[in-house]
Design a protein around this motif. Structure first.
Motif, PDB file in Angstrom:
ATOM      1  N   GLN A   1      -1.452  17.149  -2.254  1.00 57.64           N
ATOM      2  CA  GLN A   1      -2.869  16.792  -2.420  1.00 57.64           C
ATOM      3  C   GLN A   1      -3.579  16.708  -1.068  1.00 57.64           C
ATOM      4  OE1 GLN A   1      -3.821  13.434  -5.043  1.00 57.64           O
ATOM      5  NE2 GLN A   1      -1.854  13.732  -6.066  1.00 57.64           N
TER       6      GLN A   1
ATOM      7  N   GLY B   1      -1.816   6.544   0.090  1.00 56.81           N
ATOM      8  CA  GLY B   1      -1.351   5.232  -0.339  1.00 56.81           C
ATOM      9  C   GLY B   1      -0.741   4.417   0.778  1.00 56.81           C
TER      10      GLY B   1
ATOM     11  N   MET C   1       0.823  -1.217   0.000  1.00 58.62           N
ATOM     12  CA  MET C   1       0.000   0.000   0.000  1.00 58.62           C
ATOM     13  C   MET C   1       0.853   1.261   0.000  1.00 58.62           C
ATOM     14  SD  MET C   1      -3.218   0.712   2.556  1.00 58.62           S
ATOM     15  CE  MET C   1      -4.357   2.046   2.234  1.00 58.62           C
TER      16      MET C   1
ATOM     17  N   ASP D   1     -10.736  12.573   7.929  1.00 58.09           N
ATOM     18  CA  ASP D   1     -11.421  11.572   7.114  1.00 58.09           C
ATOM     19  C   ASP D   1     -10.387  10.502   6.786  1.00 58.09           C
ATOM     20  OD1 ASP D   1     -12.571  10.040   5.080  1.00 58.09           O
ATOM     21  OD2 ASP D   1     -13.739  11.741   4.324  1.00 58.09           O
ATOM     22  N   ARG D   2     -10.299   9.508   7.655  1.00 60.07           N
ATOM     23  CA  ARG D   2      -9.231   8.509   7.567  1.00 60.07           C
ATOM     24  C   ARG D   2      -9.198   7.821   6.202  1.00 60.07           C
ATOM     25  NH1 ARG D   2      -6.564   5.428  11.671  1.00 60.07           N
ATOM     26  NH2 ARG D   2      -5.599   3.573  10.772  1.00 60.07           N
ATOM     27  N   ALA D   3     -10.348   7.422   5.720  1.00 63.60           N
ATOM     28  CA  ALA D   3     -10.401   6.675   4.458  1.00 63.60           C
ATOM     29  C   ALA D   3      -9.867   7.514   3.300  1.00 63.60           C
ATOM     30  CB  ALA D   3     -11.831   6.229   4.177  1.00 63.60           C
ATOM     31  N   ARG D   4     -10.284   8.774   3.222  1.00 60.70           N
ATOM     32  CA  ARG D   4      -9.832   9.630   2.120  1.00 60.70           C
ATOM     33  C   ARG D   4      -8.342   9.929   2.223  1.00 60.70           C
ATOM     34  NH1 ARG D   4     -13.729  14.698   1.459  1.00 60.70           N
ATOM     35  NH2 ARG D   4     -12.460  14.991  -0.435  1.00 60.70           N
TER      36      ARG D   4
ATOM     37  N   ARG E   1      -1.369   3.249   5.211  1.00 64.00           N
ATOM     38  CA  ARG E   1      -2.200   3.328   6.405  1.00 64.00           C
ATOM     39  C   ARG E   1      -1.630   4.394   7.326  1.00 64.00           C
ATOM     40  NH1 ARG E   1      -1.288  -2.001   5.658  1.00 64.00           N
ATOM     41  NH2 ARG E   1       0.188  -2.044   7.406  1.00 64.00           N
TER      42      ARG E   1
ATOM     43  N   GLU F   1      -6.003   8.038   3.665  1.00 54.37           N
ATOM     44  CA  GLU F   1      -5.249   6.834   3.327  1.00 54.37           C
ATOM     45  C   GLU F   1      -5.318   6.538   1.832  1.00 54.37           C
ATOM     46  OE1 GLU F   1      -5.273   4.236   7.461  1.00 54.37           O
ATOM     47  OE2 GLU F   1      -6.772   3.759   5.913  1.00 54.37           O
ATOM     48  N   ASP F   2      -6.446   6.842   1.215  1.00 54.10           N
ATOM     49  CA  ASP F   2      -6.585   6.602  -0.225  1.00 54.10           C
ATOM     50  C   ASP F   2      -5.622   7.487  -1.010  1.00 54.10           C
ATOM     51  OD1 ASP F   2      -7.973   5.472  -2.579  1.00 54.10           O
ATOM     52  OD2 ASP F   2      -8.658   7.537  -2.855  1.00 54.10           O
ATOM     53  N   ILE F   3      -5.498   8.759  -0.602  1.00 51.54           N
ATOM     54  CA  ILE F   3      -4.584   9.677  -1.288  1.00 51.54           C
ATOM     55  C   ILE F   3      -3.139   9.337  -0.967  1.00 51.54           C
ATOM     56  CG2 ILE F   3      -3.805  12.081  -1.440  1.00 51.54           C
ATOM     57  CD1 ILE F   3      -6.718  12.928  -0.946  1.00 51.54           C
TER      58      ILE F   3
END
Length: 346
Positions: free
Chosen positions: A61, A41, A1, A32-35, A43, A37-39
């Motif tokens: 970003q 890459g 990841m 916003d943990r999910a957003r 955890r 981590e998504d940006i």
């Protein structure tokens, strides 16, 4: 990841910088943990790794996301004012365990690549002033929010750990004047100019002699050894473009800048020169333009040379050509830029 980027060609920032942004959002209940981590890459737990580095473009970003989540255009300026000694990066621990502020500034400049590889930090001292300059390697690596945070953190941490009375004599900001412009003046103390094409902060040279209270020589020695090891591992990254930049700077005042001549000085062909710069995401033309712009901003602001002399020193055929280039870089004529700077320094 982990972020999928080529470390040989992509500038990175220390994960501790990204972690500080995460902590700021968490403090206000806006993470916003999910957003994130998504940006990013990775955890969020991985950001605690002192050896982890994040691509600068990804870090920037996340600053854009932070502005959205907080609905605060000045989020960088506000995040930079948060002082949390327990969450300071390795370079911060070196800085605040030096003998004096002057020594700390020298170490800060030397180790800045560990914080952010996409921005070059330089330091110059006159009898009256000490001046720090932040210059991105290319315009795509300029981030308003991150620059706000960098400036605010540099001054606020210095006030907290070293001397509460330190103020900036003046600050020049590369980005245009934002809606929250009045906050800069209140925070830094001295006059703040926007849209300058370069970011610089000046303070009185007398402050360099301030002793750093509560310094720990053992911590300084141990942490400095660690950061020097990290710096050594990064030594080859982006080093070629810095060498070419120095050659361009030396040649600019004496000869016409020529890629073939520079290539010979590097003991390679022009095609090899271009190829190696491309690996670092740069072109020869970009480097010449950056060096010329940096020198122009310093020369015009310092008022040591007449504008015609500056045009000659930078390799322009005539003053009008220099004036057109300067207006393209800063949005104003050289004489106007000089007048604004003299007014700020008065």
């Amino acid at each position: 990841m982990h972020p999928q980027a080529d470390p040989a060609t992509t500038p990175h920032v220390a994960a501790s910088s990204t972690l500080a942004l995460v902590h700021y959002l968490e403090k206000w209940g806006l993470l916003d943990r999910a957003r994130v981590e998504d940006i990013a890459g990775v955890r969020l737990e991985e950001l605690d790794d002192p050896d982890l580095r994040i691509p600068a473009s990804i870090h920037y970003q996340l600053w854009e996301l932070a502005e959205q989540l907080t609905a605060d255009p000045g989020v960088g300026l506000h995040a930079g004012q948060v002082i949390d000694p327990e969450r300071m990066g390795l370079v911060g621990h070196v800085f605040f365990n030096c003998d004096t502020l002057g020594e700390a500034v020298v170490q800060y400049v030397r180790l800045h690549r560990l914080i952010n590889e996409s921005v070059t930090l330089s330091f110059e001292q006159t009898p009256e002033q000490a001046i720090l300059t932040w210059q991105p390697d290319n315009p795509a690596h300029y981030c308003r929010q991150d620059m706000d945070r960098t400036l605010a953190a540099a001054l606020c941490r210095t006030r907290h750990f070293i001397h509460r009375g330190i103020e900036a004599d003046w600050v020049e900001i590369a980005h245009p004047e934002p809606d929250y412009a009045a906050e800069y003046q209140k925070l830094f103390g001295g006059q703040v100019l926007f849209g300058c094409g370069i970011t610089r902060m000046a303070f009185a040279s007398k402050h360099l002699g301030h002793r750093i209270p509560h310094r720990n020589p053992y911590v300084y020695s141990a942490v400095l050894k660690q950061v020097n090891a990290v710096l050594a591992r990064l030594q080859t990254r982006r080093s070629f473009s810095r060498k070419v930049r120095r050659l361009i700077s030396r040649q600019m005042a004496t000869d016409r800048i020529d890629a073939d001549t520079l290539a010979r000085q590097c003991h390679m062909s022009r095609q090899t020169l271009y190829r190696r710069l491309k690996k670092e995401g740069l072109s020869f033309h970009d480097l010449v333009e950056q060096v010329r712009k940096d020198k122009a901003l310093r020369y015009v602001a310092d008022d040591q040379y007449a504008l015609g002399e500056i045009a000659f020193l930078l390799g322009f055929s005539e003053l009008s050509a220099f004036s057109r280039a300067f207006k393209r870089w800063t949005g104003m004529a050289p004489a106007q830029y000089r007048a604004r700077h003299q007014e700020a320094s008065a």
